[in-house]
Structure formats: C-alpha cells, structure tokens
Design a protein around this motif. Sequence first.
Motif, PDB file in Angstrom:
ATOM      1  N   CYS A  68      51.982  24.781 -11.601  1.00 53.26           N
ATOM      2  CA  CYS A  68      51.924  25.746 -10.499  1.00 53.26           C
ATOM      3  C   CYS A  68      53.311  26.017  -9.924  1.00 53.26           C
ATOM      4  O   CYS A  68      54.209  25.185 -10.004  1.00 53.26           O
ATOM      5  N   LYS A  69      53.437  27.183  -9.319  1.00 52.04           N
ATOM      6  CA  LYS A  69      54.639  27.505  -8.545  1.00 52.04           C
ATOM      7  C   LYS A  69      54.221  27.894  -7.140  1.00 52.04           C
ATOM      8  O   LYS A  69      53.026  28.037  -6.853  1.00 52.04           O
ATOM      9  N   GLY A  70      55.203  28.078  -6.263  1.00 57.56           N
ATOM     10  CA  GLY A  70      54.894  28.341  -4.868  1.00 57.56           C
ATOM     11  C   GLY A  70      53.977  29.527  -4.649  1.00 57.56           C
ATOM     12  O   GLY A  70      53.104  29.506  -3.773  1.00 57.56           O
ATOM     13  N   SER A  71      54.127  30.553  -5.443  1.00 63.53           N
ATOM     14  CA  SER A  71      53.329  31.770  -5.274  1.00 63.53           C
ATOM     15  C   SER A  71      51.853  31.568  -5.618  1.00 63.53           C
ATOM     16  O   SER A  71      51.008  32.405  -5.292  1.00 63.53           O
ATOM     17  N   ASP A  72      51.537  30.432  -6.275  1.00 63.36           N
ATOM     18  CA  ASP A  72      50.138  30.138  -6.621  1.00 63.36           C
ATOM     19  C   ASP A  72      49.386  29.449  -5.483  1.00 63.36           C
ATOM     20  O   ASP A  72      48.150  29.418  -5.486  1.00 63.36           O
ATOM     21  N   ILE A  73      50.128  28.889  -4.529  1.00 58.15           N
ATOM     22  CA  ILE A  73      49.514  28.113  -3.450  1.00 58.15           C
ATOM     23  C   ILE A  73      48.911  29.046  -2.405  1.00 58.15           C
ATOM     24  O   ILE A  73      49.541  30.009  -1.971  1.00 58.15           O
ATOM     25  N   ASN A  74      47.669  28.748  -1.993  1.00 60.16           N
ATOM     26  CA  ASN A  74      46.975  29.569  -0.996  1.00 60.16           C
ATOM     27  C   ASN A  74      46.917  28.930   0.384  1.00 60.16           C
ATOM     28  O   ASN A  74      46.500  29.579   1.352  1.00 60.16           O
ATOM     29  N   ASP A 103      54.315  31.846   3.006  1.00 62.13           N
ATOM     30  CA  ASP A 103      53.489  32.770   3.788  1.00 62.13           C
ATOM     31  C   ASP A 103      51.998  32.506   3.557  1.00 62.13           C
ATOM     32  O   ASP A 103      51.219  33.412   3.236  1.00 62.13           O
ATOM     33  N   VAL A 104      51.608  31.240   3.719  1.00 57.03           N
ATOM     34  CA  VAL A 104      50.201  30.849   3.567  1.00 57.03           C
ATOM     35  C   VAL A 104      49.773  30.064   4.800  1.00 57.03           C
ATOM     36  O   VAL A 104      50.614  29.501   5.513  1.00 57.03           O
ATOM     37  N   PRO A 105      48.478  29.999   5.083  1.00 48.58           N
ATOM     38  CA  PRO A 105      48.004  29.241   6.261  1.00 48.58           C
ATOM     39  C   PRO A 105      48.215  27.740   6.091  1.00 48.58           C
ATOM     40  O   PRO A 105      48.185  27.213   4.975  1.00 48.58           O
ATOM     41  N   VAL A 106      48.409  27.085   7.233  1.00 44.96           N
ATOM     42  CA  VAL A 106      48.651  25.634   7.258  1.00 44.96           C
ATOM     43  C   VAL A 106      47.665  25.002   8.238  1.00 44.96           C
ATOM     44  O   VAL A 106      47.350  25.587   9.278  1.00 44.96           O
ATOM     45  N   ILE A 107      47.194  23.808   7.911  1.00 50.71           N
ATOM     46  CA  ILE A 107      46.301  23.109   8.838  1.00 50.71           C
ATOM     47  C   ILE A 107      46.610  21.619   8.855  1.00 50.71           C
ATOM     48  O   ILE A 107      46.898  21.016   7.816  1.00 50.71           O
ATOM     49  N   GLY A 108      46.613  21.040  10.045  1.00 54.15           N
ATOM     50  CA  GLY A 108      46.775  19.599  10.212  1.00 54.15           C
ATOM     51  C   GLY A 108      45.423  18.917  10.096  1.00 54.15           C
ATOM     52  O   GLY A 108      44.462  19.309  10.764  1.00 54.15           O
ATOM     53  N   VAL A 109      45.321  17.924   9.237  1.00 55.93           N
ATOM     54  CA  VAL A 109      44.052  17.259   8.931  1.00 55.93           C
ATOM     55  C   VAL A 109      43.969  15.911   9.647  1.00 55.93           C
ATOM     56  O   VAL A 109      44.962  15.192   9.755  1.00 55.93           O
ATOM     57  N   HIS A 110      42.775  15.583  10.118  1.00 52.76           N
ATOM     58  CA  HIS A 110      42.520  14.267  10.714  1.00 52.76           C
ATOM     59  C   HIS A 110      42.415  13.252   9.581  1.00 52.76           C
ATOM     60  O   HIS A 110      41.596  13.396   8.668  1.00 52.76           O
ATOM     61  N   HIS A 111      43.249  12.221   9.647  1.00 52.45           N
ATOM     62  CA  HIS A 111      43.317  11.227   8.578  1.00 52.45           C
ATOM     63  C   HIS A 111      41.960  10.588   8.285  1.00 52.45           C
ATOM     64  O   HIS A 111      41.574  10.412   7.118  1.00 52.45           O
ATOM     65  N   MET A 112      41.210  10.251   9.333  1.00 49.63           N
ATOM     66  CA  MET A 112      39.923   9.582   9.124  1.00 49.63           C
ATOM     67  C   MET A 112      38.867  10.547   8.607  1.00 49.63           C
ATOM     68  O   MET A 112      37.939  10.133   7.900  1.00 49.63           O
ATOM     69  N   GLU A 113      38.982  11.830   8.924  1.00 48.99           N
ATOM     70  CA  GLU A 113      38.072  12.803   8.305  1.00 48.99           C
ATOM     71  C   GLU A 113      38.354  12.873   6.807  1.00 48.99           C
ATOM     72  O   GLU A 113      37.437  13.025   5.994  1.00 48.99           O
ATOM     73  N   GLY A 114      39.629  12.766   6.439  1.00 48.59           N
ATOM     74  CA  GLY A 114      39.969  12.731   5.023  1.00 48.59           C
ATOM     75  C   GLY A 114      39.269  11.583   4.321  1.00 48.59           C
ATOM     76  O   GLY A 114      38.651  11.754   3.267  1.00 48.59           O
TER      77      GLY A 114
END
Length: 345
Positions: A68-74, A103-114
């Motif tokens: 993959c390259k950066g342009s493939d990441i959503n 230029d893609v969305p970012v989200i912070g994940v709760h470690h324990m939900e992971g």
Amino acid sequence: MLVLGIETSCDETGIALYDSELGLRGEALYSQIKLHAEYGGVVPELASRDHIRKTLPLIREVMNQAGCKGSDINGVAYTAGPGLAGALLVGGAIGRSLGMAWDVPVIGVHHMEGHLLAPLLEDKKPRFPFIALLVSGGHTQLVTVEGIGSYKVIGESVDDAAGEAFDKVAKMLGLPYPGGPHVAKLAEKGTPGRFTFPRPMTNRPGLDFSFSGLKTYVLNTVMEHTSEGMLNEQTAADIAHAFQEAVVATMVIKCRRALEHTQMQTLVIAGGVSANTRLREELGKMAEQAHGQLYYPELKYCTDNGAMIAFAGCLRLMAGQQDDLGIYARPRWDLESLPPITMSV
C-alpha cells in the motif's frame, strides 16, 4: 475502508492495516521489554522516546507488507488512552499528521475498547450481548456489552489490577519483568495444595476485585520461607502455583456471578492476562457448566497490538465518527463514556 492503526499506549509499538472488506492486510509489533527489564518495570520517558524511534519505521514496514501507499489509506486510528501520557502523544501526533498529509479522517481509539473487540477479529465471533472480562496490566473489569459502545462496568479492581499483581509477585520471587508469563511458567512446577491463598472479596456479594491483600499474603509467605536471603526453588514454584490458583479462582467466581446476575450466556475475556492458559481452562469449564460459551482472541491479540486499534477505529470511522484537528491523549478515560454505534460485525 482501509484503516491504519497505531498503538503506543505503553511499552509496545503496534501497527496494523485493517480492510473492512478483506480483513487484516499487514501488521507489526515491537516490544520494549528488553529496554525496561533492567528497571523492573516501564519507565515512561524511555517508553515515549522508543515509540518516537520505532513508529514510523514500523508504519513503512506494514505498508510495504500490504503493498500500500499513502493514497490507498482511507482513515487513521490511534490509541488516545488510557495509557502513559507521553507514549499516547507520540501515536496521536503521528496519526494526526498522517491524516492531514493524506487528507483522511482520524479517530482516537479507547485502548480497552480495542481489547474488548479483539475477539471479533476471529472467525468464530461472539454475538452481542455478552459479558467481557478485561484483564490487562492496568485494568481488571467486568463489563456488560450490549453492542459497540454500549458498555456498562459492573465490576472492577479497587486497587491493584490482576496484571500488576502478577508483576509484583514475580518481583518477590526474583523473576524477570514482565512477570505474568514467568509466574505462570513457574507455577507449572508447583505442588498443588502445599499453600492455599485467599480468594479476595469472594465471601461477600458484588463483582469488584481486590488483589492488594493477596499480594501482601504472598509477600508474608515469601518472607516466612526465605532463609539467609534465599528462597528454595521448589518453594518459589509452590507459591507461584498457589498465587495463580487464587487469582484464577477469584476471576471464575466473579465471572459466574456476572453471568448469573445478567442472565447472559456468553463470556469474552481479553487483555494481556487473558493469555494465561490456566485462566482460559477454568473459565472454559465454568462457561460449559453454565451452558454458556467462552470467547477470546488468539494469543498475539491478547497483548497490546495495532490490529485491535485498526479494527476498532475502522468500525467507528465507518459509522461516521471522526475527531477534529486536535491531538488527544487521555491517560484516564472512562469506557462507559464512549458513544454507541449501530452496525453489524
């Protein structure tokens, strides 16, 4: 949707690519165990510096792995907490920067939900609702799970978590850090019945845990059987066996109560301590006796890893959630505060 997951909450740097259609496309994990072993525990500043050194090279490795390259990441998901503040900021800063660059969305994940959702990565998945026993280095919690984000903590440790107790007992027995696997291995050589340690807080109603008193009981036993500064090898094994049996029995009793209290039949265990073979065996027997089922992730997804963060982040990004341009680090973060999402897994 192809999501890059970044895990830097403590002493392991985990990177993964999760595709909503194809599943895991690539993953890599770097452990800092050797770095912290000489100190007998995690040194936060050293952990943060090592994440800085390792995160970007691991991202390149995983992307090459997947072709993959950066342009493939959503989308990008990073662990925003709970964890060590400095370590969390490393993953947060890198994750947010990549999100802006691609230029893609970012989200912070709760470690324990992971951790909680990690069993959903398996072919044989638990169905909602279920009870989750989350047992990691810093957390011991019983949670009712009605769906993704619909969590209610019904029991938790009032002092040391189970993982912390394992590490501290390992230190008493002169075992290396991290202690859990070493105590479990030594316990296999122990003599059943030589020592019997208390099952804390099981003689009263409720679902909370406490391992501080058990830890003190172990310390007193070690001191009582130490002669000229030395603890006999067999005695150490017998103590390890009795300690592990006490922790496992306590968790089994509490999990049985949780299933009875909620009238649920599905139990999920996740987090580093869920890799303990004895715990899996005894909880499996209990679930079978209760006409229920036990689920857990494969061993490599019990400890901290990037796959669980990429997966949890992907679910939330697909549900339309994303963060603003801030970089978030939440060393303490209430699992119940997470917003629910509705989607099939």
